[in-house]
Design a protein around this motif. Sequence first.
Motif, PDB file in Angstrom:
ATOM      1  N   ALA A   3      10.741  -7.490  -5.514  1.00 25.85           N
ATOM      2  CA  ALA A   3       9.678  -7.063  -4.608  1.00 25.85           C
ATOM      3  C   ALA A   3       8.876  -8.265  -4.126  1.00 25.85           C
ATOM      4  O   ALA A   3       8.729  -9.260  -4.844  1.00 25.85           O
ATOM      5  N   ASN A   4       8.357  -8.171  -2.915  1.00 27.23           N
ATOM      6  CA  ASN A   4       7.532  -9.229  -2.333  1.00 27.23           C
ATOM      7  C   ASN A   4       6.066  -8.814  -2.358  1.00 27.23           C
ATOM      8  O   ASN A   4       5.704  -7.765  -1.824  1.00 27.23           O
ATOM      9  N   PHE A   5       5.234  -9.640  -2.972  1.00 26.76           N
ATOM     10  CA  PHE A   5       3.812  -9.383  -3.081  1.00 26.76           C
ATOM     11  C   PHE A   5       3.063 -10.246  -2.064  1.00 26.76           C
ATOM     12  O   PHE A   5       3.339 -11.438  -1.933  1.00 26.76           O
ATOM     13  N   GLY A   6       2.111  -9.637  -1.374  1.00 29.35           N
ATOM     14  CA  GLY A   6       1.280 -10.363  -0.429  1.00 29.35           C
ATOM     15  C   GLY A   6      -0.167 -10.383  -0.880  1.00 29.35           C
ATOM     16  O   GLY A   6      -0.713  -9.339  -1.251  1.00 29.35           O
ATOM     17  N   VAL A   7      -0.781 -11.571  -0.871  1.00 23.70           N
ATOM     18  CA  VAL A   7      -2.190 -11.730  -1.240  1.00 23.70           C
ATOM     19  C   VAL A   7      -2.955 -12.099   0.021  1.00 23.70           C
ATOM     20  O   VAL A   7      -2.751 -13.174   0.597  1.00 23.70           O
ATOM     21  N   ILE A   8      -3.829 -11.202   0.472  1.00 21.37           N
ATOM     22  CA  ILE A   8      -4.565 -11.426   1.707  1.00 21.37           C
ATOM     23  C   ILE A   8      -5.687 -12.432   1.482  1.00 21.37           C
ATOM     24  O   ILE A   8      -6.366 -12.402   0.450  1.00 21.37           O
ATOM     25  N   VAL A   9      -5.876 -13.323   2.454  1.00 23.48           N
ATOM     26  CA  VAL A   9      -6.917 -14.348   2.367  1.00 23.48           C
ATOM     27  C   VAL A   9      -7.884 -14.179   3.532  1.00 23.48           C
ATOM     28  O   VAL A   9      -7.493 -14.263   4.699  1.00 23.48           O
ATOM     29  N   PHE A  10      -9.137 -13.909   3.207  1.00 22.32           N
ATOM     30  CA  PHE A  10     -10.212 -13.848   4.195  1.00 22.32           C
ATOM     31  C   PHE A  10     -11.065 -15.110   4.087  1.00 22.32           C
ATOM     32  O   PHE A  10     -11.078 -15.755   3.030  1.00 22.32           O
ATOM     33  N   ASP A  38      -3.260 -12.655  10.468  1.00 21.82           N
ATOM     34  CA  ASP A  38      -1.868 -12.216  10.583  1.00 21.82           C
ATOM     35  C   ASP A  38      -1.806 -10.690  10.636  1.00 21.82           C
ATOM     36  O   ASP A  38      -2.732 -10.004  10.206  1.00 21.82           O
ATOM     37  N   THR A  39      -0.711 -10.184  11.145  1.00 25.17           N
ATOM     38  CA  THR A  39      -0.567  -8.725  11.239  1.00 25.17           C
ATOM     39  C   THR A  39       0.805  -8.231  10.786  1.00 25.17           C
ATOM     40  O   THR A  39       1.008  -7.026  10.672  1.00 25.17           O
ATOM     41  N   ASP A  40       1.727  -9.144  10.519  1.00 25.78           N
ATOM     42  CA  ASP A  40       3.092  -8.752  10.179  1.00 25.78           C
ATOM     43  C   ASP A  40       3.234  -8.574   8.665  1.00 25.78           C
ATOM     44  O   ASP A  40       3.135  -9.536   7.901  1.00 25.78           O
ATOM     45  N   LEU A  41       3.480  -7.337   8.243  1.00 23.32           N
ATOM     46  CA  LEU A  41       3.691  -7.049   6.828  1.00 23.32           C
ATOM     47  C   LEU A  41       5.095  -6.510   6.581  1.00 23.32           C
ATOM     48  O   LEU A  41       5.353  -5.860   5.570  1.00 23.32           O
ATOM     49  N   SER A  42       6.004  -6.811   7.486  1.00 22.44           N
ATOM     50  CA  SER A  42       7.330  -6.202   7.438  1.00 22.44           C
ATOM     51  C   SER A  42       8.126  -6.594   6.197  1.00 22.44           C
ATOM     52  O   SER A  42       9.013  -5.843   5.777  1.00 22.44           O
ATOM     53  N   ASP A  43       7.840  -7.751   5.612  1.00 23.02           N
ATOM     54  CA  ASP A  43       8.605  -8.173   4.440  1.00 23.02           C
ATOM     55  C   ASP A  43       7.811  -8.036   3.147  1.00 23.02           C
ATOM     56  O   ASP A  43       8.185  -8.593   2.115  1.00 23.02           O
ATOM     57  N   ILE A  44       6.714  -7.261   3.177  1.00 22.33           N
ATOM     58  CA  ILE A  44       5.841  -7.107   2.019  1.00 22.33           C
ATOM     59  C   ILE A  44       6.054  -5.736   1.374  1.00 22.33           C
ATOM     60  O   ILE A  44       6.134  -4.718   2.065  1.00 22.33           O
ATOM     61  N   ASP A  45       6.131  -5.728   0.045  1.00 22.84           N
ATOM     62  CA  ASP A  45       6.306  -4.478  -0.693  1.00 22.84           C
ATOM     63  C   ASP A  45       5.045  -4.050  -1.431  1.00 22.84           C
ATOM     64  O   ASP A  45       4.914  -2.881  -1.812  1.00 22.84           O
ATOM     65  N   PHE A  46       4.140  -4.990  -1.663  1.00 21.11           N
ATOM     66  CA  PHE A  46       2.917  -4.717  -2.429  1.00 21.11           C
ATOM     67  C   PHE A  46       1.831  -5.642  -1.916  1.00 21.11           C
ATOM     68  O   PHE A  46       2.031  -6.852  -1.805  1.00 21.11           O
ATOM     69  N   LEU A  47       0.668  -5.066  -1.588  1.00 14.42           N
ATOM     70  CA  LEU A  47      -0.449  -5.855  -1.070  1.00 14.42           C
ATOM     71  C   LEU A  47      -1.571  -5.943  -2.098  1.00 14.42           C
ATOM     72  O   LEU A  47      -1.933  -4.942  -2.721  1.00 14.42           O
ATOM     73  N   LEU A  48      -2.129  -7.129  -2.239  1.00 13.58           N
ATOM     74  CA  LEU A  48      -3.293  -7.316  -3.087  1.00 13.58           C
ATOM     75  C   LEU A  48      -4.432  -7.860  -2.226  1.00 13.58           C
ATOM     76  O   LEU A  48      -4.279  -8.892  -1.568  1.00 13.58           O
TER      77      LEU A  48
END
Length: 233
Positions: A3-10, A38-48
């Motif tokens: 799975a691919n995890f994405g960590v959002i940075v503000f 960014d707006t593309d989450l197509s390759d993300i399975d889990f967002l933090l």
Amino acid sequence: MSANFGVIVFPGSNCDHDAYHALAHVMNANAQFIWHKDTDLSDIDFLLVPGGFSYGDYLRSGAIARFSPIMQSVTEFAQKGGPVLGVCNGFQILLEAGLLPGAMLHNEQLRFICKQSYLRCETSDTLFTRTIEPGEVLQLPVAHGEGNYVTDSDQLKKLQDNNQIVFRYCNREGETTREANINGSIDHIAGICNQKRNVLGMMPHPERAVESILGSDDGKRIFESALHELAAV
């Protein structure tokens, strides 16, 4: 496939690297940073959605971050069933975005709290807690000034009836005493999920409790549960 995890940075995030370290270096998961524009989450399975002080916490905590370009994609991701974990300021952002009900007030004592806390798992019926038994007590640190969760009586009853209260503040023995409710949150609430059970917001920091040298590795339980569930998909 992992799975691919994405960590959002503000602008103002300060727990993003903690989250990345926990996922990539401790849990050995595939993790990447996602800039708030960014707006593309197509390759993300889990967002933090990590903690910190997005946009300096001006207006209200999370109130400006809610309008970042990424949040429309986060909303669509969640509506499609994608798992989203908001921690501390991330929880506040999810509330502001309407992905979770309720709001945050200043801590009851009107002081910033930075300490270890205990929270009791109330349900295993989320992918974040599937491997944690109801009643188990986790030790996780907190660091917030606005963690006093509030909602109206009707919404509180819905949370209770729908089993959406995932974590409650407690003492070491698992008792929800007044002293254990460190910020004054209604019904000792430390974390809630949405009705679909794929969005979790919590004030304590699991990403800061993944190595015993830091005082607790109980936070690994939440990430282990998520990894286990995503591997089963």
